[in-house]
Scaffold this motif. Sequence first.
Motif, PDB file in Angstrom:
ATOM      1  N   ARG A  88       2.100   1.712  -3.423  1.00 14.63           N
ATOM      2  CA  ARG A  88       1.086   2.264  -4.320  1.00 14.63           C
ATOM      3  C   ARG A  88       0.849   3.756  -4.031  1.00 14.63           C
ATOM      4  O   ARG A  88       0.718   4.559  -4.956  1.00 14.63           O
ATOM      5  CB  ARG A  88      -0.217   1.489  -4.182  1.00 14.63           C
ATOM      6  CG  ARG A  88      -0.167   0.119  -4.872  1.00 14.63           C
ATOM      7  CD  ARG A  88      -1.583  -0.394  -5.104  1.00 14.63           C
ATOM      8  NE  ARG A  88      -1.574  -1.544  -5.978  1.00 14.63           N
ATOM      9  CZ  ARG A  88      -1.711  -2.800  -5.571  1.00 14.63           C
ATOM     10  NH1 ARG A  88      -1.852  -3.069  -4.271  1.00 14.63           N
ATOM     11  NH2 ARG A  88      -1.707  -3.794  -6.448  1.00 14.63           N
ATOM     12  N   LYS A  89       0.787   4.122  -2.776  1.00 15.19           N
ATOM     13  CA  LYS A  89       0.586   5.531  -2.426  1.00 15.19           C
ATOM     14  C   LYS A  89       1.737   6.392  -2.947  1.00 15.19           C
ATOM     15  O   LYS A  89       1.529   7.490  -3.458  1.00 15.19           O
ATOM     16  CB  LYS A  89       0.472   5.689  -0.897  1.00 15.19           C
ATOM     17  CG  LYS A  89      -0.754   5.017  -0.287  1.00 15.19           C
ATOM     18  CD  LYS A  89      -2.040   5.697  -0.727  1.00 15.19           C
ATOM     19  CE  LYS A  89      -3.258   5.070  -0.013  1.00 15.19           C
ATOM     20  NZ  LYS A  89      -4.515   5.692  -0.473  1.00 15.19           N
ATOM     21  N   THR A  90       2.932   5.838  -2.796  1.00 11.95           N
ATOM     22  CA  THR A  90       4.110   6.593  -3.277  1.00 11.95           C
ATOM     23  C   THR A  90       4.034   6.808  -4.784  1.00 11.95           C
ATOM     24  O   THR A  90       4.297   7.907  -5.300  1.00 11.95           O
ATOM     25  CB  THR A  90       5.398   5.845  -2.907  1.00 11.95           C
ATOM     26  OG1 THR A  90       5.460   5.671  -1.493  1.00 11.95           O
ATOM     27  CG2 THR A  90       6.620   6.617  -3.387  1.00 11.95           C
TER      28      THR A  90
ATOM     29  N   GLN B 227       1.343   6.805  -6.627  1.00 11.01           N
ATOM     30  CA  GLN B 227       0.261   7.751  -6.909  1.00 11.01           C
ATOM     31  C   GLN B 227       0.724   9.195  -6.698  1.00 11.01           C
ATOM     32  O   GLN B 227       0.424  10.085  -7.498  1.00 11.01           O
ATOM     33  CB  GLN B 227      -0.955   7.442  -6.026  1.00 11.01           C
ATOM     34  CG  GLN B 227      -1.677   6.169  -6.403  1.00 11.01           C
ATOM     35  CD  GLN B 227      -2.820   5.852  -5.462  1.00 11.01           C
ATOM     36  OE1 GLN B 227      -3.082   6.577  -4.494  1.00 11.01           O
ATOM     37  NE2 GLN B 227      -3.509   4.740  -5.718  1.00 11.01           N
ATOM     38  N   LEU B 228       1.457   9.385  -5.588  1.00 12.84           N
ATOM     39  CA  LEU B 228       1.981  10.734  -5.336  1.00 12.84           C
ATOM     40  C   LEU B 228       2.952  11.169  -6.425  1.00 12.84           C
ATOM     41  O   LEU B 228       2.938  12.312  -6.881  1.00 12.84           O
ATOM     42  CB  LEU B 228       2.662  10.774  -3.962  1.00 12.84           C
ATOM     43  CG  LEU B 228       1.729  10.739  -2.751  1.00 12.84           C
ATOM     44  CD1 LEU B 228       2.546  10.651  -1.462  1.00 12.84           C
ATOM     45  CD2 LEU B 228       0.844  11.993  -2.723  1.00 12.84           C
TER      46      LEU B 228
ATOM     47  N   GLU C   5       0.832  -1.208   0.000  1.00 14.14           N
ATOM     48  CA  GLU C   5       0.000   0.000   0.000  1.00 14.14           C
ATOM     49  C   GLU C   5       0.865   1.255   0.000  1.00 14.14           C
ATOM     50  O   GLU C   5       0.558   2.234  -0.690  1.00 14.14           O
ATOM     51  CB  GLU C   5      -0.916  -0.009   1.234  1.00 14.14           C
ATOM     52  CG  GLU C   5      -1.986  -1.085   1.208  1.00 14.14           C
ATOM     53  CD  GLU C   5      -2.908  -0.951   0.009  1.00 14.14           C
ATOM     54  OE1 GLU C   5      -3.237   0.219  -0.357  1.00 14.14           O
ATOM     55  OE2 GLU C   5      -3.287  -1.964  -0.587  1.00 14.14           O
TER      56      GLU C   5
END
Length: 636
Positions: free
Chosen positions: A127-129, A131-132, A124
């Motif tokens: 994935r967040k990284t 997305q950022l 997660e």
Amino acid sequence: MDKVNILLIDDQPAKLLSYEVILGELGENLVKANSPHEALGLLLKLEDVAVVLIDVVMPQIDGFQLAAMIREHPRFQKLAIIFVSAVQIAETDRLRGYEIGAVDYVTVPVVPEVLRAKVRVFIELYRKTRQLEAMNQELEKRVAERTAALEAQTEQLRRSEERRSIALSAGGMGSWEVDVVSGRVEWDDGPYRIFGVDSASFEPTVERIEAMIHPDDRGKNTVGAIVAAGDNRFQVEFRIIRPSGEVRWCFGAGVISRDANGTAARINGVTVDITERKRAEERQLVLAREVDHRAKNMLAVVLSVLRLTKARSMPEFVSTVEGRIHALAATHNLLSATRWQGANLSQIVEEELAPYRTDHRERIESGGPPAMLLPATAQAVALAVHELATNAAKYGALSTESGHLQLVWRIDEQALIVDWVETGGPPAVEPKSLGFGLSIVRSSIEAQFRGGVSYDWRPEGLHCRLSIPRAQIAGPAPAQPPEADGSRGMPNRRSLSLAGRRLLMVEDEVLVGMMAKRILEDFGATVLGPYGGLADGLEAARSERFDGALLDFNLAGEFADPLADLLIARGIPFVFVTGYQRDSIDRRYANVPVLPKPLEAESLERVLVSLLDPPSRATADAQERRNRANSGRFPA
């Protein structure tokens, strides 16, 4: 959602299989490696890896060494690494692992839930990284696009302003803005140039600018007067006085911006330097008056020629008058070419002697220094040379095959001296009284210009000397004799050189048309017309059958271009008969003959025969025309 890669590294296949079973529930892409070398190869091949599970104890290269090698690559410096150890590791080993970049430890036996939870957290986070990072890239892209758009708009605005400045400068214009309340004025480069002031030292204000307006124009052209007029748009013409004292004409146009109460707040506009236009208008007015004056003078001269010419018969009268009028017309053409600044004496002489050189070229000599005569003097000298040549052709050296004529001139400190010397002709006998032609020579030179005329009737031929004051010489001019265009005047006898030819004539001047029609009919032609307007000419051209045409170029204010184009398209030859110079006619008619007004019968015949007859006939008729010219073209 795209699957992420999870790299599992262990030298024992059974343990890899257990990891695969435990992490299979995450639904991600599991990649297995049995050795450190295989793991490094897979890392370089895979696009992205979210988590790496590394067994600490492996032969040759242990997990710590492998993690250090992975961290050395720029792509994997932030890769999440989880160590799996089947042996109890010391606290120092943990610290070593964290220093290398491990994010967690898992001990064997592995608790499936714990391993899945830890791996899920890092997935997660990965994935967040990403997305950022994607959002940052999109933001950077948008910022770059916006920056590029702003730069493009700025460049477009700069170019637009540059074009505006160039256009204003090229047009002698300048733009400005006035703050009505404060009196502050903003100028671009144009007004500084127009008002003749230095932008470095002159600060424009309403008071300073209005002080430079000509006192006679200042009243209605101040800011207060323009605003008080009540209109939101205005156009004014006014004069300014530059600091140098020079007076310039300006045209101003602007728009008044008002606030909610209708009070004038700002004025934006342009100023144009129209000095040259004003001067051109003044020159045009002077020229119009001068043309009117010269036209009346010319009509008076023509009327005098008509009244004073004497002849034994009507054909002789017509021929004599035509010769004198054509002498004036030829000089008029020379003066027109110089915008009535003067006429070249050499060209005048060549014009007047050209008809006689056709048969007496070796027996006529002429020449002298360059001299540009004033307009009135040029006309008088042209008429004088014409009368002397006419007299010589009838009674003197040009009336015999053995005669010789020498016309030379010189300029001394007081006057232009012109010597007319005839030899080899019949003996000259002083007449009891001068005829009208030689009287013209004396009266025009002596009475009009206070010059001198002397006749010496010698046995070998007439010797005449003209003395013209130097004040009548406008200046030196290069001698550029024009091509001789044949004889002048209407011969007493016509050959039917145009017999059987049908000619269309379009001419708006009734008398000119009647005269041209009579000339053409004397040559045997059938004339359709003359038609006085462009519309009638076009209708006749479309409905009638004819072999050639004569067109006046200007038909009551309409140019004959449509009719000329129609004739060219149909392959019908034609000639322009006009008062315009050749350079005033469109270049697409460069191959169309142009005959000047007033018409010369012989020139008209020669041009039409060359247009309508094949070369063989034109050649055959050449001798006949020369014979007729010798017998009847030079009036007494």
